[in-house]
Design an enzyme around this catalytic site. Sequence first.
Site, PDB file in Angstrom:
ATOM      1  CE1 TYR A  35       8.806   5.111   2.578  1.00  0.00           C
ATOM      2  CE2 TYR A  35       7.378   7.030   2.883  1.00  0.00           C
ATOM      3  CZ  TYR A  35       7.805   5.777   3.282  1.00  0.00           C
ATOM      4  OH  TYR A  35       7.244   5.177   4.372  1.00  0.00           O
ATOM      5  N   PRO A  48       0.790  -1.237   0.000  1.00  0.00           N
ATOM      6  CG  PRO A  48      -0.120  -1.095   2.142  1.00  0.00           C
ATOM      7  CD  PRO A  48       0.542  -2.056   1.189  1.00  0.00           C
ATOM      8  CG  ASN A  49      -0.255   4.264   1.346  1.00  0.00           C
ATOM      9  OD1 ASN A  49      -1.243   4.812   0.849  1.00  0.00           O
ATOM     10  ND2 ASN A  49      -0.288   3.665   2.512  1.00  0.00           N
ATOM     11  CD  GLU A  93      10.696  -7.379   5.715  1.00  0.00           C
ATOM     12  OE1 GLU A  93      10.548  -8.534   6.179  1.00  0.00           O
ATOM     13  OE2 GLU A  93      10.680  -6.360   6.406  1.00  0.00           O
ATOM     14  CG  ASP A 108       0.050 -17.495   8.313  1.00  0.00           C
ATOM     15  OD1 ASP A 108       1.073 -17.567   9.028  1.00  0.00           O
ATOM     16  OD2 ASP A 108      -1.110 -17.495   8.786  1.00  0.00           O
ATOM     17  CB  ALA A 154       1.649   0.046   6.344  1.00  0.00           C
ATOM     18  NE  ARG A 171       7.096   4.221   9.792  1.00  0.00           N
ATOM     19  CZ  ARG A 171       5.975   4.346   9.063  1.00  0.00           C
ATOM     20  NH1 ARG A 171       5.618   3.398   8.239  1.00  0.00           N
ATOM     21  NH2 ARG A 171       5.224   5.416   9.180  1.00  0.00           N
ATOM     22  CG  ASN A 211       8.420  -2.027   0.145  1.00  0.00           C
ATOM     23  OD1 ASN A 211       7.878  -2.116   1.249  1.00  0.00           O
ATOM     24  ND2 ASN A 211       8.981  -0.913  -0.271  1.00  0.00           N
ATOM     25  NE  ARG A 226       3.978   6.630   1.578  1.00  0.00           N
ATOM     26  CZ  ARG A 226       4.273   5.403   1.979  1.00  0.00           C
ATOM     27  NH1 ARG A 226       4.822   4.553   1.146  1.00  0.00           N
ATOM     28  NH2 ARG A 226       4.000   5.021   3.203  1.00  0.00           N
ATOM     29  CG  HIS A 276       5.541  -2.345   9.929  1.00  0.00           C
ATOM     30  ND1 HIS A 276       6.862  -2.733   9.931  1.00  0.00           N
ATOM     31  CD2 HIS A 276       5.469  -1.298   9.048  1.00  0.00           C
ATOM     32  CE1 HIS A 276       7.556  -1.935   9.099  1.00  0.00           C
ATOM     33  NE2 HIS A 276       6.722  -1.071   8.561  1.00  0.00           N
ATOM     34  CG  HIS A 329      11.156  -2.182   4.437  1.00  0.00           C
ATOM     35  ND1 HIS A 329       9.790  -2.184   4.291  1.00  0.00           N
ATOM     36  CD2 HIS A 329      11.470  -3.313   5.099  1.00  0.00           C
ATOM     37  CE1 HIS A 329       9.301  -3.263   4.865  1.00  0.00           C
ATOM     38  NE2 HIS A 329      10.298  -3.963   5.360  1.00  0.00           N
ATOM     39  CB  ILE A 330      12.261   2.906  -0.009  1.00  0.00           C
ATOM     40  CG1 ILE A 330      11.745   2.170  -1.256  1.00  0.00           C
ATOM     41  CG2 ILE A 330      12.926   4.228  -0.364  1.00  0.00           C
ATOM     42  CD1 ILE A 330      10.551   2.840  -1.907  1.00  0.00           C
ATOM     43  NE  ARG A 356      10.094   6.005   8.390  1.00  0.00           N
ATOM     44  CZ  ARG A 356       9.171   5.855   7.440  1.00  0.00           C
ATOM     45  NH1 ARG A 356       9.353   4.956   6.465  1.00  0.00           N
ATOM     46  NH2 ARG A 356       8.080   6.581   7.448  1.00  0.00           N
TER      47      ARG A 356
HETATM   48  C1  DQA Z   1       8.283   1.096   3.616  1.00  0.00           C
HETATM   49  C2  DQA Z   1       8.408   1.289   5.120  1.00  0.00           C
HETATM   50  C3  DQA Z   1       7.072   1.034   5.805  1.00  0.00           C
HETATM   51  O1  DQA Z   1       7.192   1.208   7.199  1.00  0.00           O
HETATM   52  C4  DQA Z   1       6.027   2.003   5.285  1.00  0.00           C
HETATM   53  O2  DQA Z   1       4.771   1.717   5.850  1.00  0.00           O
HETATM   54  C5  DQA Z   1       5.945   2.027   3.802  1.00  0.00           C
HETATM   55  C6  DQA Z   1       7.173   1.932   3.015  1.00  0.00           C
HETATM   56  C7  DQA Z   1       9.593   1.448   2.883  1.00  0.00           C
HETATM   57  O3  DQA Z   1       9.730   1.043   1.725  1.00  0.00           O
HETATM   58  O4  DQA Z   1      10.454   2.141   3.428  1.00  0.00           O
HETATM   59  O5  DQA Z   1       4.874   2.239   3.236  1.00  0.00           O
HETATM   60  O6  DQA Z   1       8.024  -0.284   3.360  1.00  0.00           O
END
Ligand code: DQA
Length: 152
Positions: free
Chosen positions: A24, A11-12, A100, A89, A79, A113, A76, A19, A82, A102-103, A109
Amino acid sequence: MKPTVYVINGPNLNLLGTREPEQYGRATLADVEELCRSAAEAHGFGLVFRQSNHEGELVSWVQEAGAVRAAGIVLNAAAYTHTSIALLDAVAAVAVPVIEVHITNVHAREPFRHVSYVARAAKGVICGLGPQGYALAIAGLAGLVTQRELKS
Ligand code: DQA
């Protein structure tokens, strides 16, 4: 047939570029896809690149990558990393290595997170290196394939 890597975004991440750019950066999701495409090509992988704001859809795509015996998944989960036992699963259920990504450096943070459900079943975790973390994850998957071939 070329082995395929799935890159799955949560998401997002569709809003990358606009954003919270101080967090980011300015690269868009299309830029990240291009980066992944070159990394995949360089390592002889085909690429499936997806993004969804819906937890269940992410779960289905992890299952799909398992069903088609993808070479690996770069995940990735944003959110949902977390919060999502369902994604944990799914990752645990498939016989495909998951990295996994994360940017941002999630450990620098907010405390919520610092917890990753997904990491419990992931092969590895890359965070804090910006979009290049995706390319590094694809390189990592290529390394795992080579390791597997040397063992067999
Ligand atoms: C994220 C880190 C997460 O905590 C956050 O909710 C994101 C982006 C990252 O790529 O840094 O949406 O996964």
